[in-house]
Design a protein around this motif. Structure first.
Motif, short mmCIF file in Angstrom:
data_model
loop_
_atom_site.label_atom_id
_atom_site.label_comp_id
_atom_site.label_asym_id
_atom_site.label_seq_id
_atom_site.Cartn_x
_atom_site.Cartn_y
_atom_site.Cartn_z
N GLN A 30 0.83 -1.20 0.00
CA GLN A 30 0.00 0.00 0.00
C GLN A 30 0.87 1.25 0.00
O GLN A 30 0.58 2.23 -0.70
N ARG B 39 -8.45 1.84 -2.19
CA ARG B 39 -9.56 1.91 -1.22
C ARG B 39 -9.07 1.66 0.20
O ARG B 39 -9.48 2.36 1.14
N GLU C 247 -10.63 10.88 1.39
CA GLU C 247 -11.67 10.47 0.47
C GLU C 247 -11.33 10.74 -0.99
O GLU C 247 -12.12 10.39 -1.88
N SER C 248 -10.19 11.35 -1.25
CA SER C 248 -9.85 11.68 -2.64
C SER C 248 -8.35 11.54 -2.87
O SER C 248 -7.55 11.50 -1.92
N ARG C 249 -7.98 11.50 -4.13
CA ARG C 249 -6.58 11.39 -4.51
C ARG C 249 -5.78 12.60 -4.04
O ARG C 249 -4.66 12.45 -3.54
N TYR D 108 -7.05 4.77 1.42
CA TYR D 108 -7.93 5.88 1.80
C TYR D 108 -8.56 5.61 3.17
O TYR D 108 -8.66 6.52 4.01
N ARG D 109 -9.01 4.40 3.39
CA ARG D 109 -9.66 4.05 4.65
C ARG D 109 -8.68 4.18 5.82
O ARG D 109 -9.02 4.74 6.87
N LYS E 196 -7.01 -0.75 -7.50
CA LYS E 196 -8.17 -0.07 -6.93
C LYS E 196 -8.46 -0.58 -5.51
O LYS E 196 -8.86 0.18 -4.63
N SER E 197 -8.23 -1.86 -5.30
CA SER E 197 -8.41 -2.44 -3.97
C SER E 197 -7.41 -1.83 -2.98
O SER E 197 -7.77 -1.48 -1.85
#
Length: 210
Positions: A144, A176, A185-187, A179-180, A172-173
């Protein structure tokens, strides 16, 4: 005693590698840590951590071209394509990040002796056996963290996936989950967070053996 230099764009990564090798001080002597600077010490082998540089191209190729000692690449991706590419560009060999410190030391000794390392074994996409990386203390896995480091470089999703050797769905996984974990919530928010938490590449050289 094997004299080794450690290299990556991030100081935290090379210092983590040094810590990983400390238990083998009777076999390996780390003499220099480099982030975006060439090795200047007399060493037997260079260990290049491929964090955020999975492809053997660009800066990695420059290191291979400019280094006169064997270069071992420490990477997640151990597929035939990357290994063949690395060997074709005169890398001494490729070692999987799932390797133990003992296995890594043995590989460095082989490379310094001019012995082919062979094909690394495939490994699960999890954290390496040792070392450190930006964002670790905030809960990011090594993979990550690498994805976030590539995003900070301004790469598109397709470019990040290609550089990290993962599928778009896998990317994409990871995004997500990132971000969590970091609470964004955004790039753009993720990039700001990353720049505030050590994801800016370093340019530093530390000589450990005067």
């Amino acid at each position: 005693m094997l004299r080794v230099a450690l290299m990556n764009d991030y100081e935290v990564v090379v210092r983590g590698l040094r810590t990983m090798l400390e238990s083998y001080a009777d076999r390996v002597h780390v003499v220099e840590l480099d982030s975006q600077l060439p090795v200047v010490s007399d060493v037997d082998v260079l260990l290049y951590d491929a964090f955020s540089r999975e492809r053997v191209a660009g800066p990695v190729r420059e290191v291979l071209d400019e280094t006169n000692v064997p270069v071992v690449i420490f990477t997640w991706h151990v597929g035939r394509d990357l290994v063949d590419e690395a060997l074709a560009l005169v890398a001494a060999g490729v070692v999987s990040k799932s390797s133990t410190a003992e296995e890594l030391v043995a590989a460095l000794e082989q490379a310094a002796a001019g012995t082919p390392l062979g094909m690394p074994k495939p490994h699960p996409d999890d954290d390496p056996a040792g070392g450190d990386w930006p964002g670790r203390s905030e809960g990011l896995t090594a993979r990550q963290a690498e994805v976030l480091a590539l995003i900070v470089q301004g790469l598109s999703n397709d470019e990040v996936a290609e550089r990290a050797y993962i599928t778009i769905n896998s990317l994409k996984s990871h995004v997500r989950a990132i971000y969590r974990k970091i609470g964004v919530e955004s790039r753009s928010q993720a990039v700001i967070w990353a720049l505030e938490h050590g994801f800016t590449p370093d340019r530093v050289r530390t000589i450990l053996d005067e």
